[in-house]
Write a protein that holds these residues in place. Structure first.
Motif, PDB file in Angstrom:
ATOM      1  N   CYS A 141      -1.504   2.906   5.628  1.00 35.46           N
ATOM      2  CA  CYS A 141      -0.413   2.478   4.752  1.00 35.46           C
ATOM      3  C   CYS A 141      -0.884   2.421   3.301  1.00 35.46           C
ATOM      4  CB  CYS A 141       0.096   1.108   5.195  1.00 35.46           C
ATOM      5  SG  CYS A 141       1.289   0.425   4.031  1.00 35.46           S
ATOM      6  N   TRP A 167       6.406  -0.894   4.302  1.00 38.20           N
ATOM      7  CA  TRP A 167       6.340   0.231   3.364  1.00 38.20           C
ATOM      8  C   TRP A 167       7.024   1.461   3.963  1.00 38.20           C
ATOM      9  CZ3 TRP A 167       4.069   4.984   4.351  1.00 38.20           C
ATOM     10  CH2 TRP A 167       3.993   5.859   3.258  1.00 38.20           C
ATOM     11  N   CYS A 209       5.474   1.724   7.609  1.00 38.29           N
ATOM     12  CA  CYS A 209       4.415   0.856   8.105  1.00 38.29           C
ATOM     13  C   CYS A 209       5.079  -0.341   8.767  1.00 38.29           C
ATOM     14  CB  CYS A 209       3.552   0.407   6.930  1.00 38.29           C
ATOM     15  SG  CYS A 209       2.499  -0.990   7.325  1.00 38.29           S
ATOM     16  N   GLU A 254       3.691  -3.042   9.641  1.00 35.71           N
ATOM     17  CA  GLU A 254       3.087  -4.312   9.222  1.00 35.71           C
ATOM     18  C   GLU A 254       3.810  -4.860   7.989  1.00 35.71           C
ATOM     19  OE1 GLU A 254       0.473  -6.336  10.137  1.00 35.71           O
ATOM     20  OE2 GLU A 254       0.506  -5.243  12.048  1.00 35.71           O
ATOM     21  N   CYS A 308      -0.686  -1.629   2.347  1.00 36.62           N
ATOM     22  CA  CYS A 308      -1.500  -2.671   2.971  1.00 36.62           C
ATOM     23  C   CYS A 308      -2.717  -2.128   3.721  1.00 36.62           C
ATOM     24  CB  CYS A 308      -0.648  -3.544   3.894  1.00 36.62           C
ATOM     25  SG  CYS A 308      -0.224  -2.743   5.450  1.00 36.62           S
TER      26      CYS A 308
HETATM   27 ZN    ZN Z   1       1.779  -1.485   5.284  1.00 35.71          ZN
END
Ligand code: ZN
Ligand code: ADP
Ligand code: ZN
Length: 759
Positions: free
Chosen positions: A504, A469, A464, A466, A507
């Motif tokens: 994800c 992960w 991920c 962002e 998140c």
């Molecule tokens: Zn994430």
């Protein structure tokens, strides 16, 4: 019957003893002979049993033995008149499973040497030396192989077969051409789908089968090519030293004609009615070699490799043992083929890691083969374009004879390696624009192109962007690889499977991305880019069926322009003259690997892969893409020979005190927690610490293993390292009895790995 009354006091003891003997032995026929058996269990001991008198007991035969509450198969190792065990604990061996020994005294001696050298339980080692088929209590069956013969055919039937099924017709012609008929193994080589075709031909009464011994044909009259000067010199020098145990390293660049030299040496042995064991890393991958052996030696060889069934491997083993065939062509474990007139062992690609067995009984087939040759006082030939540093070092120390072949008999030398700098370059499915242009050029010139990428799957990283992960395995310290065609994330260590999440897990972000390139993605990209050419992918996923694999190699052999991509499987031993270009896409991780072996492996791969090209009548080209073109090792690859680079790596190893200048013995433990694993290793360390100091052997650890968690278990290691083999052996002799007594169980398991590959 013996009476079980208590009798007079004082007699009590005697009674209870004889009572127990009576319980497990036939009461009226007390045995006077005892024998020592090997049983395949992880204990460092042999087991004594009584044998009924009157039975002829032969060393090397298998018996059914009562063991604990059940039965186990044991191999009779020696006979004795008395035993150290109290007689009441002696049990009676049940029936003997073999009329003749399944393992010769020589192989028993070799196995005992292995058990001693590799510190492995003797019973397990002995069973390792048998074909798997014989490791249970299955009786060795008489050797019978089905052979198909052709019947006389009405022309009209033949015509219809020819017209309706060219494949059946091909099989029919092959059977007709073979005076002794053909067996399943031979038919499979003609067409992997042979079984259905044969059934159809049987139904038409065109062929029928019978039991037969395989024919022992004379050597084929296939004309031997004239050896070139280099080959001739190596061949003559080897032959002149062949009277006794001697180790010969044939160190010849890729395509220099090493195989041709082995063939001559083998031929020589056959003329003297001797047998030969010929080991190669992986036969399933090189049907070409099998064809070549057949063209030269007819049906005088047996095959043994992992694509065959247990029964087929047993048949090969049995044919070789009986002397029906003179050559055993096989992978690692074929080393244990039995022969009472073995004249030569050949180990091709001796540097290859598949000669090491890394699970179960740990051993190195090359090293055991050398011991076997020494015990039999026969020569052994090792060959490679990229010999292991161990073997080169042994040549330097004059333990091995060293021969070099520096030229190809064909017109062109192997290409030099050229680096492609891919810093600040946009890569498409792992290829730089320059590389794609070169591929295009070679394909247009009707060349075949080989691309090496040692990573299967679509992409090795899924994360991920962002929150960072990553898709990791639940059971290993490893990332999951995306396999797009399966729509799955896979762990390459434990087989854990998961559906790729669409958002994800941490998140909830929807932008999950994958990074890095695997062979699957490369294949897809190249198919789009070069739609008019076949793209053949060879890796563990793509060769699910071996038959299909052989067919793909057939495409290559036909020499039409195509792309061949794959993992290390394609770097081994193939000889396709139409390949004019080879490239390694990504080797950079080896530059930063924690393994001290990584640079040796990289150099071997680079020379092996580059050596696949330019074997025919056209000059080849070889590329290596890297983001570190200035790294000294990368620079060396473009300028120096394998020998020179090997020499400099060896110097480094010497400075660091690493193999081949030191011996390593590794104790490994794994458990459900790291603490337990380390505790077990601490207990082992307790047994050897003081001795290690007095023998000046370095003891490192216990520490967590590089990949600490694997398949749900935590792993630790304790390493002994010494430049002085004798001191290390002396230490082990002293401490092993104590260490062997340390319990190894399913919950906390320990093993020892002698000459461990890595630190
Ligand atoms: Zn994430
Ligand atoms: P290596 O085992 O060293 O890779 P091979 O024995 O496979 O090399 O030889 C490479 C190619 O050269 C093969 O196609 C082989 O038939 C051919 N070859 C080998 N020796 C000779 C020779 N003396 N004359 C002509 N061709 C040869
Ligand atoms: Zn895993």
């Amino acid at each position: 019957m013996i009476a079980f009354s208590p009798g007079v006091p004082g007699d009590h003891l005697k009674f209870s003893v004889s009572r127990r003997v009576a319980y497990c032995l036939m009461p009226d026929k007390l045995p006077k002979r005892f024998a020592s058996f090997a049983i395949a269990i992880p204990l460092y001991q042999l087991f004594d049993y009584a044998i009924e008198e009157g039975n002829e007991a032969l060393v090397g035969t298998r018996y059914r033995l009562p063991f604990a509450q059940g039965y186990k198969t044991g191999i009779l190792l020696s006979l004795q008149d008395s035993v150290s065990l109290q007689s009441h604990r002696i049990r009676l061996a049940q029936e003997c499973l073999d009329a003749t020994p399944v393992i010769s005294k020589h192989l028993i001696a070799l196995a005992r040497w292995m058990a001693d050298y590799y510190l492995q339980p003797p019973g397990e080692v002995l069973f390792q030396c048998l074909p798997r088929y014989l490791r249970s209590s299955k009786p060795g069956k008489p050797h019978r192989v089905k052979y198909w013969h052709a019947n006389a055919l009405e022309p009209i039937v033949r015509k219809s077969i020819q017209r309706r099924s060219p494949k059946q017709h091909q099989i029919l012609l092959a059977i007709e051409a073979a005076p002794d008929g053909l067996n399943a193994i031979q038919l499979k080589l003609i067409n992997p789908g042979w079984a259905g075709l044969v059934r159809a031909l049987e139904a038409k009464k065109a062929i029928e089968w019978g039991w037969a011994k395989p024919p022992v044909s004379d050597h084929t009259s296939d004309k031997l090519p004239d050896l070139n000067t280099g080959q001739e010199q190596a061949y003559a020098a080897m032959n002149s030293r062949f009277g006794q145990f001697s180790v010969h390293l044939l160190d010849g660049i890729t395509g220099s004609g090493k195989t041709e030299v082995y063939f001559r040496l083998i031929h020589e042995q056959l003329m003297q009615q001797r047998q030969v064991i010929y080991l190669v890393p992986e036969i399933g991958l090189t049907p070409q070699l099998v064809d070549r052996v057949r063209r030269r030696f007819g049906e005088q060889f047996a095959l043994s490799h992992s694509a065959l069934t247990e029964r087929q491997r047993y048949d090969s083993w049995d044919r070789f043992r009986r002397g029906d065939v003179a050559i055993m062509l096989g992978t690692r474990s074929s080393l244990f083929s039995q022969s009472d007139r073995l004249g030569l062992i050949v180990i091709d690609e001796e540097h290859d890691h598949s000669y090491r067995q890394d699970d179960g009984i740990r051993y190195h087939a090359r090293d055991v083969a050398i011991k076997r040759a020494q015990m039999l006082d026969i020569p052994i030939v090792l060959g490679s374009a990229t010999p292991s540093l161990e073997s080169l070092n042994n040549c330097e120390r004059e333990h091995y004879y060293h021969y070099q072949l520096t030229q190809r008999p064909t017109r062109f030398a192997p290409p030099g390696i050229q680096l492609i700098d891919c810093r600040n370059v946009k890569l498409e499915y792992g290829c730089s624009n320059f590389l794609l242009c070169r591929i295009d050029h070679h394909l247009k010139q009707k060349g075949q192109v080989l691309l090496y990428l040692n990573r299967r799957g679509f992409a090795p990283v899924v994360m991920c962007h962002e929150c960072g992960w990553q898709a990791n395995c639940l059971h290993c310290d490893a990332r999951l690889t995306l396999h797009q065609s399966l729509n799955r994330l896979l762990c390459h260590h434990c087989g854990f499977v998961q559906t790729p999440p669409s958002v994800c897990i941490d998140c909830g972000n929807v932008g999950i991305k994958h990074y890095g390139i695997g062979t699957e993605q490369l294949e897809q990209g190249l198919k789009k880019r070069f739609p008019q050419y076949p793209v053949i992918r060879i890796d563990r996923d793509s060769i699910a069926s071996r038959d299909d694999f052989a067919q793909r190699l057939e495409t290559l052999r036909q020499g039409e322009p195509c792309l061949l991509i794959g993992t290390q499987m394609i770097a081994k031993g193939h000889d396709y003259p139409a390949i004019t270009m080879s490239a390694i896409l990504d080797a950079d991780q080896a530059l930063f690997s924690a393994s001290y072996r990584a640079s040796e492996a990289l150099v071997q791969t680079a020379f092996q892969v580059s050596g696949r090209s330019g074997r025919g009548d056209r000059q080849g080209e070889a590329y290596l893409q890297t983001s570190f073109p200035e790294h000294p090792l990368m620079q060396a690859l473009t300028q120096a020979s394998y020998r020179d680079i090997a020499r400099s790596i060896t110097r480094e190893r010497k400075m660091l005190g690493f193999p081949p200048y030191a011996r390593v013995v590794m104790f490994r433990a794994d458990a459900l927690s790291l603490e337990q694993a380390i505790q077990k290793l601490d207990a082992i360390k307790q047994c050897l610490q003081s001795c290690a100091i007095s023998h000046q052997v370095k003891c490192i650890g216990p520490i967590p293993a590089l990949m600490t968690r694997r398949i749900g278990r935590y792993r630790g290691q304790l390493c002994l390292i010494s430049a002085d083999t004798r001191r290390l052996r002396a230490l082990l002799r002293e401490v092993m009895p104590d260490i062997e007594a340390i319990k190894s169980s399913q919950s906390v398991k320990w093993v020892v790995d002698v000459d461990a590959f890595d630190l």
